[in-house]
Design an enzyme around this catalytic site. Structure first.
Site, mmCIF file in Angstrom:
data_model
loop_
_atom_site.group_PDB
_atom_site.id
_atom_site.type_symbol
_atom_site.label_atom_id
_atom_site.label_comp_id
_atom_site.label_asym_id
_atom_site.label_seq_id
_atom_site.Cartn_x
_atom_site.Cartn_y
_atom_site.Cartn_z
ATOM 1 N N VAL A 1 0.855 -1.184 0.000
ATOM 2 C CA VAL A 1 0.000 0.000 0.000
ATOM 3 C C VAL A 1 0.893 1.237 0.000
ATOM 4 O O VAL A 1 1.782 1.376 0.839
ATOM 5 C CB VAL A 1 -0.939 0.022 1.224
ATOM 6 C CG1 VAL A 1 -1.686 1.354 1.296
ATOM 7 C CG2 VAL A 1 -1.931 -1.131 1.149
ATOM 8 N N ALA B 1 4.592 4.051 2.945
ATOM 9 C CA ALA B 1 4.084 2.823 2.322
ATOM 10 C C ALA B 1 4.297 1.672 3.291
ATOM 11 O O ALA B 1 5.005 1.808 4.290
ATOM 12 C CB ALA B 1 4.805 2.540 1.008
ATOM 13 N N LYS B 2 3.689 0.540 3.011
ATOM 14 C CA LYS B 2 3.903 -0.661 3.808
ATOM 15 C C LYS B 2 3.455 -1.856 2.989
ATOM 16 O O LYS B 2 2.682 -1.725 2.037
ATOM 17 C CB LYS B 2 3.092 -0.608 5.106
ATOM 18 C CG LYS B 2 3.719 -1.402 6.243
ATOM 19 C CD LYS B 2 4.894 -0.659 6.842
ATOM 20 C CE LYS B 2 5.412 -1.352 8.100
ATOM 21 N NZ LYS B 2 6.426 -0.552 8.799
ATOM 22 N N GLY B 3 3.925 -3.036 3.362
ATOM 23 C CA GLY B 3 3.531 -4.221 2.616
ATOM 24 C C GLY B 3 3.892 -5.487 3.358
ATOM 25 O O GLY B 3 4.355 -5.456 4.498
#
Length: 424
Positions: A63, A108-110
């Protein structure tokens, strides 16, 4: 750990925190509206052949919340509980974390929904490489720069970097090394990245203690989680003369009034599959007893939603220093405030990791080499500057530290948006 009834969604909590700060600072309505949604949400499903020859499907997420201040930046975690709501919330928190730290980066992150303990090292390499390939051009050294997070490390970043670079023409590879941070030193990593988040937590606690006129030498603390962040936090608290008297992880809770030996504990868990269960030099206690332990500081350094309406009333400390992302629910936050327990919020307290990731990114871009002393000095400087800005907002707005931290972050994002404008 104490099990909770289902709490509000993590992303709902982020929006609630932003809304409270927005009202207090009269944030521009358009900025508020844009920040309420991530820019991009990516889901990838990919097959991997296991050692047995069977093929298994995995689901990965990335994201990208906001990039007004610079390229998207944030970790990748491997955990069975990874889902879109969690990743969406963590990506938003990264936007505010990089803003508070004054970095030219977005959020962001994932991650992958996976239990790494169920797979061999060879399988984890194939899963990691296939995930990286599936993300494709959704990441890039000037666009979106992932890093380690829960259950990922320098080795994972090495596999990811190698996979990504292999998709580029040979002449483009070396200048794209900064596509990932948290890499091994041999691949362009930076000294101190492994300990950066834990060191940042202790720097934050130092700032608080200094204002309270409190000497950390001889102080006591409790710690939840003994992964990378928990270990390094304990390491640097020991350097300050603080005493760890209770610790908890997913396998149990342990107490020793004389202090838990950090070196002995890390040696033990290396032989015990990374868990503290069965540790002989401390007394096993219940989760309720752990949260009720009398100490100066409690450091949650595990996962989200640990300080809630059930556990917040139990805490018997002066300070909660949020080493984890989102460890305190909205109701837990309200209870801590009502009880007069100070909180150093996550988007400032655990920002040491992304600050040093930024240093690594710069090092790779510039073809430079940083030493440990330079990293620690500049990390401390950035966290001290951010602390001063947050305390200024607390005095100006007469609010708690969490709200002041969000106001600091939102103010910088608001200025960036108003200066850039909206295309077209």
């Amino acid at each position: 750990m104490i099990k909770e009834a289902k709490q509000q969604g993590l992303y709902d909590r982020v929006i609630a925190q932003v809304d409270m700060a927005s009202e207090l600072m009269s944030l521009n309505d358009t900025v508020r509206k844009i920040l309420s949604k991530p820019f991009n949400e990516i889901t990838v499903n990919f097959p991997v052949k296991l050692d047995s020859g069977k093929v298994e499907m995995f689901t990965g997420y990335r994201v990208q919340h906001n990039n007004w201040l610079g390229p998207y930046k944030g970790g990748l975690r491997y955990h069975p509980m990874v889902n879109m709501d969690e990743v969406r919330a963590l990506a938003a928190w990264m936007t505010f974390k990089t803003s508070v730290a004054g970095l030219p980066l977005g959020g962001a992150k994932g991650g992958i929904q996976i239990d790494p303990s169920k797979y061999s090292n060879a399988e984890m390499e194939r899963i990691t490489r296939r995930f990286t390939y599936a993300l494709g051009q959704n990441i890039g050294p000037e666009y979106d720069i992932p890093a380690p997070d829960v259950n990922t490390n320098a080795q994972i970043m090495a596999w990811m970097t190698d996979t990504y670079l292999s998709t580029l023409p040979p002449q483009e590879r070396q200048k794209s090394l900064h596509v990932f941070t948290g890499k091994p030193l041999s691949m362009g990593g930076i000294p101190g990245r492994d300990r950066a988040t834990g060191l940042g937590v202790v720097i934050a606690i130092e700032q608080w203690a200094k204002e309270k006129g409190m000497d950390l030498s001889g102080s006591t603390y409790t710690l939840q989680g003994f992964g990378n962040v928990g270990y390094w936090t304990a390491y640097f608290m020991k350097e300050k003369g603080a005493r760890l008297i209770a610790i908890q992880d997913a396998s149990g809770s342990y107490y020793n009034s004389k202090g838990i030996n950090i070196d002995a504990l890390i040696a033990y868990i290396k032989q015990n599959k990374g868990l503290i269960s069965g540790y002989a030099d401390a007394v096993q206690i219940t989760s309720q007893e752990f949260f009720s332990t009398v100490a100066d500081v409690f450091i949650p350094a595990a996962l989200e939603n640990q300080i809630t309406e059930t556990t917040a009333p139990l805490l018997n400390v002066k300070l909660v220093a949020e080493g984890a992302n989102g460890p305190t629910s909205s109701e837990g936050d309200r209870i801590l405030g009502h009880r007069g327990i100070d909180v150093i919020p996550d988007i400032y307290c655990n920002s040491g990791g992304v600050i040093v990731s930024y240093f690594e990114w710069l090092q790779n871009k510039q073809g430079d080499l940083w030493d440990m002393d330079s990293v620690v000095l500049r990390l401390r400087q950035r966290m001290q500057i951010a602390w001063a800005q947050i305390r200024e907002k607390m005095a100006e707005r007469k609010c708690d530290m969490r709200l002041a931290t969000y106001i600091t972050a939102l103010g910088r994002l608001e200025r960036a948006y108003l200066e850039r404008g909206l295309f077209p």
